[in-house]
Design a protein around this motif. Structure first.
Motif, PDB file in Angstrom:
ATOM      1  N   THR A 239     -34.868  78.018  17.869  1.00  0.00           N
ATOM      2  CA  THR A 239     -34.280  77.035  18.771  1.00  0.00           C
ATOM      3  C   THR A 239     -32.777  76.961  18.498  1.00  0.00           C
ATOM      4  O   THR A 239     -32.304  77.275  17.413  1.00  0.00           O
ATOM      5  N   SER A 240     -32.072  76.540  19.510  1.00  0.00           N
ATOM      6  CA  SER A 240     -30.643  76.269  19.336  1.00  0.00           C
ATOM      7  C   SER A 240     -30.298  75.242  20.406  1.00  0.00           C
ATOM      8  O   SER A 240     -31.142  74.403  20.725  1.00  0.00           O
ATOM      9  N   PHE A 241     -29.096  75.284  20.961  1.00  0.00           N
ATOM     10  CA  PHE A 241     -28.762  74.321  21.993  1.00  0.00           C
ATOM     11  C   PHE A 241     -29.499  74.704  23.272  1.00  0.00           C
ATOM     12  O   PHE A 241     -29.433  75.843  23.717  1.00  0.00           O
ATOM     13  N   PRO A 242     -30.218  73.754  23.906  1.00  0.00           N
ATOM     14  CA  PRO A 242     -31.006  74.106  25.087  1.00  0.00           C
ATOM     15  C   PRO A 242     -30.125  74.461  26.281  1.00  0.00           C
ATOM     16  O   PRO A 242     -29.039  73.910  26.447  1.00  0.00           O
ATOM     17  N   ILE A 243     -30.648  75.370  27.110  1.00  0.00           N
ATOM     18  CA  ILE A 243     -29.934  75.764  28.330  1.00  0.00           C
ATOM     19  C   ILE A 243     -29.709  74.549  29.238  1.00  0.00           C
ATOM     20  O   ILE A 243     -28.633  74.378  29.821  1.00  0.00           O
ATOM     21  N   VAL A 244     -30.730  73.677  29.333  1.00  0.00           N
ATOM     22  CA  VAL A 244     -30.574  72.508  30.218  1.00  0.00           C
ATOM     23  C   VAL A 244     -29.414  71.640  29.758  1.00  0.00           C
ATOM     24  O   VAL A 244     -28.717  71.038  30.570  1.00  0.00           O
ATOM     25  N   GLY A 245     -29.211  71.602  28.421  1.00  0.00           N
ATOM     26  CA  GLY A 245     -28.078  70.832  27.897  1.00  0.00           C
ATOM     27  C   GLY A 245     -26.767  71.388  28.423  1.00  0.00           C
ATOM     28  O   GLY A 245     -25.857  70.644  28.779  1.00  0.00           O
ATOM     29  N   ILE A 246     -26.681  72.728  28.444  1.00  0.00           N
ATOM     30  CA  ILE A 246     -25.467  73.367  28.969  1.00  0.00           C
ATOM     31  C   ILE A 246     -25.297  73.025  30.443  1.00  0.00           C
ATOM     32  O   ILE A 246     -24.211  72.657  30.906  1.00  0.00           O
ATOM     33  N   ILE A 247     -26.389  73.135  31.212  1.00  0.00           N
ATOM     34  CA  ILE A 247     -26.314  72.835  32.650  1.00  0.00           C
ATOM     35  C   ILE A 247     -25.833  71.400  32.852  1.00  0.00           C
ATOM     36  O   ILE A 247     -24.878  71.140  33.600  1.00  0.00           O
ATOM     37  N   ALA A 248     -26.494  70.468  32.139  1.00  0.00           N
ATOM     38  CA  ALA A 248     -26.106  69.063  32.297  1.00  0.00           C
ATOM     39  C   ALA A 248     -24.661  68.850  31.866  1.00  0.00           C
ATOM     40  O   ALA A 248     -23.893  68.154  32.539  1.00  0.00           O
ATOM     41  N   GLY A 249     -24.275  69.475  30.738  1.00  0.00           N
ATOM     42  CA  GLY A 249     -22.906  69.292  30.231  1.00  0.00           C
ATOM     43  C   GLY A 249     -21.868  69.768  31.224  1.00  0.00           C
ATOM     44  O   GLY A 249     -20.885  69.077  31.500  1.00  0.00           O
ATOM     45  N   VAL A 250     -22.095  70.956  31.803  1.00  0.00           N
ATOM     46  CA  VAL A 250     -21.130  71.486  32.774  1.00  0.00           C
ATOM     47  C   VAL A 250     -21.056  70.557  33.987  1.00  0.00           C
ATOM     48  O   VAL A 250     -19.958  70.229  34.475  1.00  0.00           O
ATOM     49  N   LEU A 251     -22.233  70.104  34.456  1.00  0.00           N
ATOM     50  CA  LEU A 251     -22.231  69.211  35.621  1.00  0.00           C
ATOM     51  C   LEU A 251     -21.471  67.925  35.312  1.00  0.00           C
ATOM     52  O   LEU A 251     -20.703  67.423  36.137  1.00  0.00           O
ATOM     53  N   ILE A 252     -21.679  67.380  34.100  1.00  0.00           N
ATOM     54  CA  ILE A 252     -20.992  66.133  33.733  1.00  0.00           C
ATOM     55  C   ILE A 252     -19.482  66.342  33.754  1.00  0.00           C
ATOM     56  O   ILE A 252     -18.731  65.540  34.318  1.00  0.00           O
ATOM     57  N   LEU A 253     -19.029  67.454  33.159  1.00  0.00           N
ATOM     58  CA  LEU A 253     -17.584  67.720  33.123  1.00  0.00           C
ATOM     59  C   LEU A 253     -17.022  67.863  34.532  1.00  0.00           C
ATOM     60  O   LEU A 253     -16.011  67.237  34.884  1.00  0.00           O
ATOM     61  N   VAL A 254     -17.702  68.690  35.332  1.00  0.00           N
ATOM     62  CA  VAL A 254     -17.195  68.961  36.679  1.00  0.00           C
ATOM     63  C   VAL A 254     -17.122  67.666  37.489  1.00  0.00           C
ATOM     64  O   VAL A 254     -16.101  67.347  38.111  1.00  0.00           O
ATOM     65  N   TYR A 255     -18.215  66.869  37.445  1.00  0.00           N
ATOM     66  CA  TYR A 255     -18.237  65.685  38.291  1.00  0.00           C
ATOM     67  C   TYR A 255     -17.354  64.567  37.749  1.00  0.00           C
ATOM     68  O   TYR A 255     -16.841  63.756  38.515  1.00  0.00           O
ATOM     69  N   SER A 256     -17.152  64.525  36.424  1.00  0.00           N
ATOM     70  CA  SER A 256     -16.187  63.552  35.899  1.00  0.00           C
ATOM     71  C   SER A 256     -14.811  63.850  36.462  1.00  0.00           C
ATOM     72  O   SER A 256     -14.076  62.954  36.875  1.00  0.00           O
ATOM     73  N   PHE A 257     -14.482  65.145  36.467  1.00  0.00           N
ATOM     74  CA  PHE A 257     -13.183  65.538  37.001  1.00  0.00           C
ATOM     75  C   PHE A 257     -13.093  65.214  38.487  1.00  0.00           C
ATOM     76  O   PHE A 257     -12.109  64.630  38.953  1.00  0.00           O
ATOM     77  N   VAL A 258     -14.146  65.545  39.232  1.00  0.00           N
ATOM     78  CA  VAL A 258     -14.124  65.316  40.687  1.00  0.00           C
ATOM     79  C   VAL A 258     -13.931  63.828  40.986  1.00  0.00           C
ATOM     80  O   VAL A 258     -13.116  63.447  41.823  1.00  0.00           O
ATOM     81  N   THR A 259     -14.683  62.973  40.278  1.00  0.00           N
ATOM     82  CA  THR A 259     -14.602  61.549  40.618  1.00  0.00           C
ATOM     83  C   THR A 259     -13.296  60.918  40.160  1.00  0.00           C
ATOM     84  O   THR A 259     -12.810  59.994  40.791  1.00  0.00           O
ATOM     85  N   SER A 260     -12.722  61.408  39.059  1.00  0.00           N
ATOM     86  CA  SER A 260     -11.544  60.701  38.544  1.00  0.00           C
ATOM     87  C   SER A 260     -10.235  61.319  39.005  1.00  0.00           C
ATOM     88  O   SER A 260      -9.228  60.635  39.076  1.00  0.00           O
ATOM     89  N   SER A 261     -10.218  62.589  39.335  1.00  0.00           N
ATOM     90  CA  SER A 261      -8.919  63.238  39.529  1.00  0.00           C
ATOM     91  C   SER A 261      -8.775  64.032  40.803  1.00  0.00           C
ATOM     92  O   SER A 261      -7.864  64.842  40.898  1.00  0.00           O
ATOM     93  N   THR A 262      -9.654  63.840  41.769  1.00  0.00           N
ATOM     94  CA  THR A 262      -9.445  64.567  43.017  1.00  0.00           C
ATOM     95  C   THR A 262      -9.370  63.576  44.185  1.00  0.00           C
ATOM     96  O   THR A 262      -9.769  62.417  44.059  1.00  0.00           O
ATOM     97  N   VAL A 263      -8.841  64.089  45.279  1.00  0.00           N
ATOM     98  CA  VAL A 263      -8.723  63.257  46.473  1.00  0.00           C
ATOM     99  C   VAL A 263     -10.103  62.785  46.922  1.00  0.00           C
ATOM    100  O   VAL A 263     -10.310  61.613  47.247  1.00  0.00           O
ATOM    101  N   PHE A 264     -11.078  63.699  46.886  1.00  0.00           N
ATOM    102  CA  PHE A 264     -12.426  63.342  47.301  1.00  0.00           C
ATOM    103  C   PHE A 264     -12.968  62.199  46.444  1.00  0.00           C
ATOM    104  O   PHE A 264     -13.516  61.220  46.960  1.00  0.00           O
TER     105      PHE A 264
END
Lengths: 438, 287
Positions: A239-264
């Motif tokens: 075992t190591s870091f789960p793939i789902v963790g990576i998926i969730a982590g990337v989504l969190i980063l992307v959407y944090s950026f979208v909500t805080s720093s984009t026009v949309f």
């Protein structure tokens, strides 16, 4: 004011320690369960299981908080996830699609479902509550039609997105190498971000915070990262870091950026805060609503696919009650029921609170029905605490969380007020009227 | 003399504007001319048609009949965005701001700077510049608007309308629900806008405010223009009489005749005698 509390205020962006109340609550919950369960809560195996089991709440909470900020809600996420899950499973079982294509198909189906619901919400102006209540029935039924009300197993080539781990490589130190590398990358990113923010403040002419503040914050964040890395790196062999963790982590980063720093992202808050003002200012509120509904269904599709991968089969009762998990996470994480307020980061913390509660209580051997009752009470208490805070004239935790996670913090000092041009008629003693956020 | 022409030529002229909602005739044959560097007050009782007239200009309602000329060109204003593009900015009563956003976000809402990610630095700098130009006292542009006082909120709303440098600024009841000091603040701001060459259209129920800042007063009654007054001759009694319909001055009032407005040529101050700086030739020419 004592030197310590002064320093504490600087460290927390001029607001005192209370802004982190939800994080503190999370830490308290984790510690309490850690003691009650005799150290099993923070056992690597348990943490890895939790990430795999509850990642769907994280993914759904991201989309849900954006909808709730804009003043909508989605009750259909569980059914949509189940529908997409069965379509993906059937496509592999019946048409023998390769796993990658099946996932792509799942995303497309999610987008189509989202477009359907978005059309009714944005263009026909049926309230999202009704549209998605209908969607809940429609797509639950559709799931059972497509799957003939049976469970459809999925192949191993697909299941890795739900139960897979980062592949191990390199020499054996007794730790998982990719997890260690991931931890180092995160630490590097944290340091880079802190330096970048300090530079930015200097460029904007604002006085940067004292160096020790940055150092303390970095030490705290890096400490958490190192601890988490250690947890994930020392799990069972294989075992190591789960793939789902990576998926969730990337989504969190992307959407944090979208909500805080984009026009949309800005427009989402505007539509939720004052829809008519937003429209009169030229915000295309229909487009915003449509995209948000579509985005929610795509994220529900991701959550559904991940869940199917972890369960290794898609069943007719997948995803029941998910909408409530996601909505609870968002409100525990400080969003306002009438829209306009909330953050992705806050909702993630809310999701963690709900997940650790459920996990800890079941580790204690509590019956599922009692787990449900306690989670319900926690949701009620969290929102009631926030409402109480607001009526006391204090800014809500919501607002504090919001401020805490924004990049720049307002620095309201006497000097800042003095630096303003003085109005001719305005009496100089006239200070800012503080009204509670509402 | 470009400056003179600028001031003699109406920026906006509305001719024979009519608008009805079902059986209610909100506007009947209304004519209105707006010039640079003046404050025009629209007054009248509730339901007189002030808001409807302004909403026609703001692109919220399309008129049933009549023409709108903007800088000599006949235009149609189908949407709020079209109105803004022409250079007409409207500050609606109560509808102006998003309480949950900070001052910078509100100022640039719908006109955010930056491609992809928001350019917060530039927006913050421009916000400070704008607020300084208006001598606004706002402790921080990063405060949520909900925490500002009524006067500060109105200032932010007015400041926001100035992004894009509009020619005409329409204020719908800007001083309603404001205290004495805050009202004075907003009135100062209105004079500042006029001195900077904007045309300010002010809707108000407060005659004291109107008398304090207006260069011209247009009285609407039951959808018609019922009287036109010019600054030095403003009389409280006449305006009230006109609002209530006792007096009808519509026929033969020459207020919208540009030669009448500038009898002594461009040197004549456009402001009321009590005012401070005349918005004269130099300022107009520099623009």
């Amino acid at each position: 004011m004592s030197k310590f509390s002064d320093g504490m205020r600087t460290l927390t962006g001029g607001r005192g320690l209370s802004q982190y109340s939800m994080i503190i609550a999370l830490v308290a919950i984790i510690l309490v369960f850690e003691i009650w369960t005799g150290g099993y809560t923070l056992d690597p195996t348990n943490v890895i299981n939790m990430v795999q089991q509850y990642s769907y709440i994280l993914i759904l909470a991201i989309g849900m908080v954006m909808l709730i900020i804009a003043g909508h809600i989605d009750l259909s996420v569980g059914s949509v996830a189940a529908f997409v899950g069965i379509v993906v499973a059937q496509s592999m079982a019946v048409w023998h699609l390769p796993a990658g294509l099946a996932m792509l198909l799942g995303l497309v189906v999610g987008a189509l479902v989202g477009a359907w619901q978005g059309f009714w919400v944005a263009y026909v102006r049926v309230p999202a509550f009704i549209v998605t209540l209908a969607g809940q029935l429609i797509f639950r039924g559709a799931n059972q039609v497509v799957g003939n009300s049976t469970a459809v197993p999925t192949p191993d080539s697909y299941n890795w997105i739900g139960n897979g781990f980062l592949p191990d490589f390199g020499p054996d130190f007794g730790y998982s190498n990719p997890t260690l590398i991931l931890g180092l990358v995160v630490i590097a990113a944290l340091i880079w971000k802190e330096v970048h923010d300090r530079r930015k403040r200097v460029r904007m002419g604002a006085s940067p915070q004292p160096v020790w503040v940055s150092v303390v914050r970095l030490v705290l964040l890096c400490g958490i990262t190192i601890f988490a890395t250690f947890l994930f790196a020392t799990g069972r062999v294989g075992t190591s870091f789960p793939i789902v963790g990576i998926i969730a982590g990337v989504l969190i980063l992307v959407y944090s950026f979208v909500t805080s720093s984009t026009v949309f992202g800005r427009h989402i808050y505007a539509v939720g805060g004052n829809a008519s003002a937003a429209v009169l200012s030229g915000v295309k509120s229909r487009g915003v609503n449509f995209l948000l509904m579509m985005n929610m269904s795509i994220l529900a599709a991701v959550a559904g696919m991940v869940f199917v991968g972890n369960a290794q089969a898609s069943g007719p009762f997948d995803g029941t009650g998910w909408e409530l998990d996601a909505i609870a996470a968002v409100f525990v994480g400080g969003a306002a029921i009438f829209g306009g307020v909330g953050t992705v980061a806050g909702s993630i913390i809310g999701a963690f609170v709900m997940a650790f509660l459920a996990n800890g209580l079941s580790l204690l051997g509590l019956d599922a029905s009692w787990v449900s009752i306690i989670r319900g009470l926690v949701l009620l208490a969290a929102v009631a605490f926030d409402v109480y805070n607001k009526t006391q004239g204090r800014p809500s935790i919501i607002g504090l969380l919001l401020g805490g996670f924004r990049r720049k913090k307002p620095n309201i000092t006497e000097e800042a007020i003095q630096a303003q041009p003085q109005g001719l008629e305005k009496p100089s003693g006239d200070q800012v009227d503080k009204v509670p956020l509402s | 003399m470009a400056a003179t022409d600028d001031r003699l030529e109406p920026v906006v002229s509305m001719r024979a504007i009519s608008k009805s909602f079902g059986h209610v005739q909100a506007l009947r044959n209304v004519d209105l001319d707006l010039y640079r560097g003046e404050v025009v007050a629209l007054v009248g009782d509730n339901g007189a048609g002030k808001s409807t007239l302004v909403k026609v200009l703001a692109g919220v309602h399309a008129p049933d009949a009549g023409t709108i000329t903007f800088r000599g060109r006949i235009v149609s204003i189908p949407s709020p965005a079209a109105s803004r593009e022409l250079g007409i900015a409207t500050v609606f009563q109560d509808l102006a701001l998003c309480d949950n956003l900070d001052v910078v976000a509100n100022l640039f809402l719908g006109h955010e700077l930056g491609r992809g990610s928001l350019d917060e630095e530039t927006m913050e700098q421009r916000s400070w510049e704008l607020l300084r130009r208006l001598s606004a006292r706002i402790p921080s542009v990063r405060m949520p608007v909900a925490t500002l006082s009524g006067g500060q909120r109105q200032t932010v709303a007015i400041a926001r309308s100035l992004i894009g440098d509009p020619t005409v600024v329409i204020l719908d009841e800007p001083t309603a629900a404001l205290g004495v000091a805050q009202t004075a603040e907003v009135l100062n701001l209105i004079e500042l806008l006029r001195d900077q060459g904007h045309c300010v259209v002010l809707i108000s129920h407060n005659m004291a405010d109107v008398q304090a800042v207006a260069d011209r007063v247009i009285v609407l009654r039951l959808g018609r223009v019922n009287g036109r007054f010019r600054a030095p001759e403003l009389s409280y009694e006449d305006i009230i009489a006109s609002i209530t319909g006792v007096l009808n001055l519509e026929e033969g009032t020459p207020e919208d005749d540009p030669r009448e407005r500038l009898p002594d040529g461009p040197a004549r101050p456009l402001r009321s005698p009590g005012g401070s700086t005349p918005a004269g030739d130099a300022e107009g020419g520099a623009r």
